[in-house]
Design an enzyme around this catalytic site. Structure first.
Site, mmCIF file in Angstrom:
data_model
loop_
_atom_site.group_PDB
_atom_site.id
_atom_site.type_symbol
_atom_site.label_atom_id
_atom_site.label_comp_id
_atom_site.label_asym_id
_atom_site.label_seq_id
_atom_site.Cartn_x
_atom_site.Cartn_y
_atom_site.Cartn_z
ATOM 1 N N THR A 143 0.849 -1.190 0.000
ATOM 2 C CA THR A 143 0.000 0.000 0.000
ATOM 3 C C THR A 143 0.889 1.247 0.000
ATOM 4 O O THR A 143 2.116 1.154 -0.026
ATOM 5 C CB THR A 143 -0.917 0.061 1.245
ATOM 6 O OG1 THR A 143 -0.125 0.399 2.392
ATOM 7 C CG2 THR A 143 -1.616 -1.261 1.486
ATOM 8 N N ARG A 144 0.253 2.421 0.073
ATOM 9 C CA ARG A 144 0.988 3.691 0.141
ATOM 10 C C ARG A 144 1.225 4.119 1.594
ATOM 11 O O ARG A 144 1.691 5.234 1.849
ATOM 12 C CB ARG A 144 0.208 4.777 -0.620
ATOM 13 C CG ARG A 144 1.050 6.008 -0.999
ATOM 14 C CD ARG A 144 0.276 6.943 -1.925
ATOM 15 N NE ARG A 144 -0.936 7.445 -1.321
ATOM 16 C CZ ARG A 144 -1.035 8.525 -0.556
ATOM 17 N NH1 ARG A 144 0.038 9.238 -0.293
ATOM 18 N NH2 ARG A 144 -2.192 8.898 -0.056
ATOM 19 N N LYS A 145 0.934 3.252 2.535
ATOM 20 C CA LYS A 145 1.155 3.561 3.950
ATOM 21 C C LYS A 145 2.631 3.332 4.295
ATOM 22 O O LYS A 145 2.988 2.433 5.055
ATOM 23 C CB LYS A 145 0.248 2.703 4.832
ATOM 24 C CG LYS A 145 -1.238 3.006 4.645
ATOM 25 C CD LYS A 145 -2.090 2.074 5.485
ATOM 26 C CE LYS A 145 -3.576 2.347 5.280
ATOM 27 N NZ LYS A 145 -4.432 1.411 6.054
ATOM 28 N N THR A 146 3.464 4.155 3.723
ATOM 29 C CA THR A 146 4.909 4.031 3.879
ATOM 30 C C THR A 146 5.451 5.189 4.711
ATOM 31 O O THR A 146 4.743 6.147 5.005
ATOM 32 C CB THR A 146 5.593 4.007 2.511
ATOM 33 O OG1 THR A 146 5.129 5.124 1.741
ATOM 34 C CG2 THR A 146 5.277 2.728 1.744
ATOM 35 N N HIS A 282 4.642 -4.278 5.193
ATOM 36 C CA HIS A 282 5.665 -3.229 5.289
ATOM 37 C C HIS A 282 5.511 -2.318 6.499
ATOM 38 O O HIS A 282 6.410 -1.533 6.789
ATOM 39 C CB HIS A 282 5.705 -2.391 4.009
ATOM 40 C CG HIS A 282 4.394 -1.785 3.609
ATOM 41 N ND1 HIS A 282 3.987 -0.551 4.048
ATOM 42 C CD2 HIS A 282 3.412 -2.237 2.796
ATOM 43 C CE1 HIS A 282 2.801 -0.274 3.515
ATOM 44 N NE2 HIS A 282 2.425 -1.284 2.751
#
Length: 296
Positions: A143-146, A282
């Site tokens: 996902t874009r939850k980085t 992640h």
């Protein structure tokens, strides 16, 4: 390693090395007091892997030491699974050569990056193996939850681990979530507005929480519909209905997301879902343990 057409480092953009310069600026903003203590005589150091995992992040490790004036010789290929328990508790993964001061200057920056990237690659690989064993044939994605400022490394780790990195940023795909829909007034109007600026080259994805919302999104022209926070049984029923209802009428990908982990993902698996996305590969994953020791 999952990639079959080239090295993962060939994905990296021109400007990525400036991020490493910023990491150095953060870690040593003024004097290197420890460096003064050890001096600049030439020496070597060994990189040891001390916990099991997939080696990922080699280009970042290399560039840290390149900027410090050192060279790295790898003994293990990126994407390789290392199991130190079968080799005396630690594996010599690389040798770093350079001035002692510079070896220690790059040590922590390089180790932190390698440990995090390898941890993500390892967790990504584990999840991928799990869903394949359960019979899933679709796409497993992150996902874009980085972490802000560290996204490139984290997405890189996902790819080395064999999963899809999903959209890299807000410019990579137009994803319309609940806040977009509420702010615009309806799914139909939100999709219409998105397509008016995204053109033919950007896919539009819409997050929905019901079958009727999915129907509206598909009718409006969404390319991907995310079925968010459904339970396993509800997901299977809605996905089957949507695939049957829209077969031959609209081409659309179905994605599921929301709280999926290695402990529950099997209950969500069905091949009417084209994409399973999860931040559990992640966010908060264990790091692979590496250490760098000056040879003496």
């Amino acid at each position: 390693m999952a990639l079959s057409y080239g090295a993962a480092e060939d994905l990296l953009p021109i400007g990525w090395k400036t991020q490493i310069t910023e990491w150095f600026n953060e870690d040593t903003p003024s004097f290197d007091y420890g460096g003064f203590v050890v001096g600049s005589s030439a020496n070597t150091a060994t990189l040891f892997c001390k916990s099991p995992g997939i080696l990922a992040g080699v280009p970042f490790f290399d560039e840290v030491f390149a900027q410090a004036g050192c060279t790295v010789e790898w003994h293990v290929k990126e994407g390789t699974y290392i199991d130190p328990s079968k080799q005396g508790g630690k594996v010599a993964a690389a040798t770093v050569k350079g001035p002692v001061r510079k070896l220690l200057l790059g040590e922590r920056v390089a180790l932190n990056t390698l440990a995090r990237c390898s941890g993500i690659a390892t967790k990504s690989h584990e999840m991928n193996v799990l869903v394949r064993k359960a019979g899933y044939t679709g796409i497993l994605a992150g996902t874009r939850k980085t972490t802000p400022g560290f996204r490139l490394v984290e997405k890189y780790g996902m790819i080395v681990g064999g999963v899809d990195g999903h959209r890299h940023d807000l410019s990579s795909m137009i994803m319309l979530k609940d806040n977009h829909i509420w702010a615009k007034g309806s799914i139909t109007e939100a999709v219409k507005a998105a397509k008016s600026v995204g053109g033919f080259s950007l896919k539009v994805e819409v997050e929905v929480d019901s079958e009727s919302a999915a129907d509206e999104a598909i009718e409006a022209g969404a390319d991907v519909v995310m079925l968010d926070n459904f339970d396993g049984e509800g997901l299977r029923a809605v996905a089957r209905t949507l695939k049957t209802k829209w077969a031959g009428k609209r081409q659309v990908l179905l994605e599921c997301s929301g709280g999926l982990t290695t402990s529950n993902v099997e209950s969500y698996i069905n091949n009417d879902i084209d994409i399973i996305s999860t931040s559990s590969i992640h966010q908060g994953v264990p790091h692979v343990d590496f250490s760098l020791k000056i040879d003496h």
